[in-house]
Design a protein around this motif. Structure first.
Motif, short mmCIF file in Angstrom:
data_model
loop_
_atom_site.label_atom_id
_atom_site.label_comp_id
_atom_site.label_asym_id
_atom_site.label_seq_id
_atom_site.Cartn_x
_atom_site.Cartn_y
_atom_site.Cartn_z
N TYR A 330 0.79 -1.25 -0.12
CA TYR A 330 0.04 -0.19 -0.09
C TYR A 330 0.88 1.25 -0.09
N ASP A 334 0.60 3.08 -3.58
CA ASP A 334 -0.24 4.19 -3.57
C ASP A 334 0.09 5.52 -3.22
N ARG A 347 -8.97 4.07 1.85
CA ARG A 347 -8.14 3.94 0.58
C ARG A 347 -7.10 2.49 0.86
N VAL A 351 -7.36 -0.23 -1.96
CA VAL A 351 -6.31 -0.84 -2.76
C VAL A 351 -6.08 -2.45 -2.41
N THR A 412 5.19 3.25 -7.75
CA THR A 412 4.13 2.97 -8.23
C THR A 412 4.08 2.23 -9.69
#
Ligand code: MSP
Length: 526
Positions: A330, A334, A347, A351, A412
């Motif tokens: 995460y 993210d 969130r 995810v 990412t």
């Protein structure tokens, strides 16, 4: 054969409190790169540690009723526990109270003293204990009571008593630093931070006070024992200690590793690493670290998370809910590493469910289950035309894309490149519908090809996810009857399509990432 040394550091953290989500963020980032570089064949060294000297730590110890040394000793297990929990595979744990580090600090500053880069002067100015930073009056802000406060943390600053300090002639390096930034456009990343540093240096560099004589919690300067090194004049040298500088037990290592490749730091300490530290190295005649990456801050509801604000949630709380791999995934995937990023429980669950439970975890479950059902839990024979399926095409490009993203510290993008293969493999299964093929004995070869290709995609996805998620990747490889994915040293070679041996046993196992429901989570990140 090794591709050569790769050395990367996290900052060494102040020991006024245990690691929190913000400090863990830098550390997980550095560990993810280090794990990849090990798997890519580099002789990798990851260093982290504790910054134990200075007034802030001394004040904290006093408030706890302990000596500074007792307090620091009591904090070491707290740090190591969190790094172990988050699977940080560090090679060096530097404590600034270690004798080897005192040796580094003394040797280095003595060398600069002998080279004529130091002089004694009076420090007239302001100091913020929380930031351990000197400020000119013009840099300060005033609070509503008219008191001068630190421009960074907004706490009241202390006025110096005009005591004698040792100064480093940092101002002499202004032009050399600017020329260095110019010649090394990649030195400071991302580029926005580079511009800030260049403008700061252009606006004029002052000499730096590198010693304190009004208190004694620090490394004594060998040429003037009444003075201890200023905490940053001590801490920055941890990178030398970590590489084995002046360490008789590690002969030749420093020469082989210096200059190191990467300092990972938060944006608030980029200036120390990109101005003071290279100026120190220039004065001593050493090359400069190749790159400094200044990442952004983790925010909750738009505010920086910090130990002192104590937003409450600690790494172990999130690991309890999500598991360590999903935690790492995460934060790395993210929150774009160079930017500030808001984090929230909503969130994180989103995810987790989308990428891990529904895509990657689901792929492993369904493919491994079908291998059990249709092939008695054994990898079927590889199809003759292996290289021509759509998954092999995506996999063929994966090392290049992933390597590029990792070298640009774009976690990412690297994670997205792997996810692309996982999504494609799920679609491939939908399209091929093995459950229909299984009904028709004439299509047995087709069924074997589909299952082989899907299993092979799982092997490769786990391989590239290993730096992010070392446990579930290791588990996936184990279930495929393969060796330790985290011990791979040729990730590019391992990524070649078709390396999964037919005949390997495949174990179904429990879901790697069971679905989570936000309403069931008894934890609040606000
Ligand atoms: N001791 C110095 C570093 C010396 S390195 C030679 C120090 N320590 S610190 O414990 O205050 O902070 C270390 C790092 O944690 C910094 O890089 C800082 O940016 C990072 N973070 C602290 N809070 C943070 C967030 N909320 N988000 C992301 N990183 C943050 O500075």
């Amino acid at each position: 054969m090794s591709k050569g040394p790769f050395t990367i550091s996290t900052p060494i953290y102040y020991v006024n409190a245990a690691p929190h989500l913000g400090t863990a963020y830098t550390t997980v980032g550095a560990d993810t790169i280090a794990r990849f570089k090990r798997m890519d064949g580099y002789d990798t060294l990851l260093m982290t540690g504790m910054d134990e000297h200075g007034q802030k730590v001394a004040d904290t110890a006093e408030a706890k009723g302990m000596s500074p040394q007792e307090w620091c000793d009591s904090m070491e297990p707290a740090f190591r526990e969190v790094w172990d929990l988050l699977d940080i595979n560090y090679d060096e744990f530097i404590r600034t109270t270690q004798p080897r580090h005192a040796r580094t600090v003394q040797k280095f500053w003595n060398d600069l003293y002998e080279k004529g880069w130091l002089y004694k002067g009076r420090y007239e100015g302001w100091y913020c204990v929380h930031e351990e930073t000197y400020y000119a009056e013009s840099d300060l802000e005033k609070n509503e009571d008219g008191v001068f406060v630190c421009p960074e943390c907004h706490r009241p600053v202390q006025q110096s008593s005009g005591e004698e300090n040792w100064f480093f002639k940092m101002s002499a390096f202004q032009d050399q630093l600017l020329a260095f930034y110019d010649e090394h456009p990649d030195y400071i990343q991302p580029v926005t931070r580079r511009n800030e540093v260049v403008n700061f240096v252009k606006s004029g560099l002052k000499d730096l006070s590198i010693s304190r004589s009004t208190f004694d919690w620090g490394v004594p300067l060998p040429f003037d024992e009444g003075h201890v090194a200023y905490v940053w004049a001590d801490a920055l040298l941890c990178y030398f200690t970590g590489c084995g500088y002046a360490d008789p037990a590690r002969e030749g290592e420093f020469e082989a590793r210096w200059p190191m490749n990467y300092h990972f730091v938060g944006k608030d300490i980029v200036r120390f690493h990109c101005v003071i530290w290279p100026a120190m190295l220039m004065a001593a005649g050493y090359p400069i670290t190749q790159k400094v990456f200044g990442h952004g801050f983790l925010l909750t509801k738009g505010e920086k998370m910090s130990k002192s604000k104590g937003n409450g949630v600690m790494p172990k709380d999130l690991v309890r809910v999500f598991g360590v791999d999903a935690y790492r995934y995460y934060f790395m995937s993210d929150v774009q590493f160079g930017h500030d990023g808001n984090i929230s429980m909503e969130r994180m669950v989103q995810v987790y469910n989308a990428d891990l439970a529904n895509t990657w975890g689901n792929l492993v479950s369904r493919v491994f289950n079908m291998t059990g059902k249709y092939f008695d839990g054994v990898v079927p024979a590889a199809p003759a035309s292996a290289a021509e399926n759509p998954l092999a095409k995506i996999a063929a490009d994966l090392y290049r894309t992933y390597n590029e993203a990792m070298n640009a510290v774009d976690f990412t993008a690297a994670a997205a490149a792997v996810q692309k293969l996982a999504s494609a493999a799920n679609h491939y299964i939908e399209d091929a519908a093995p459950w229909n093929l299984a009904k028709d004995p004439a299509r047995a070869d087709e069924l074997a090809a589909v299952i082989y290709n899907a299993l092979e995609a799982c092997r490769i996805i786990a391989l590239f996810f290993a730096p992010f998620m070392p446990n579930t990747s290791a588990e996936t490889w184990r279930r495929l009857g393969l060796g330790d994915v985290n011990a791979v040293t040729d990730i590019e070679g391992e990524a070649a399509w078709g390396k999964l041996p037919a005949g390997n046993p495949v174990e179904k196992g429990d879901p790697l990432f069971p679905r989570l429901n936000l309403d069931d989570i008894d934890l609040n990140m606000d």
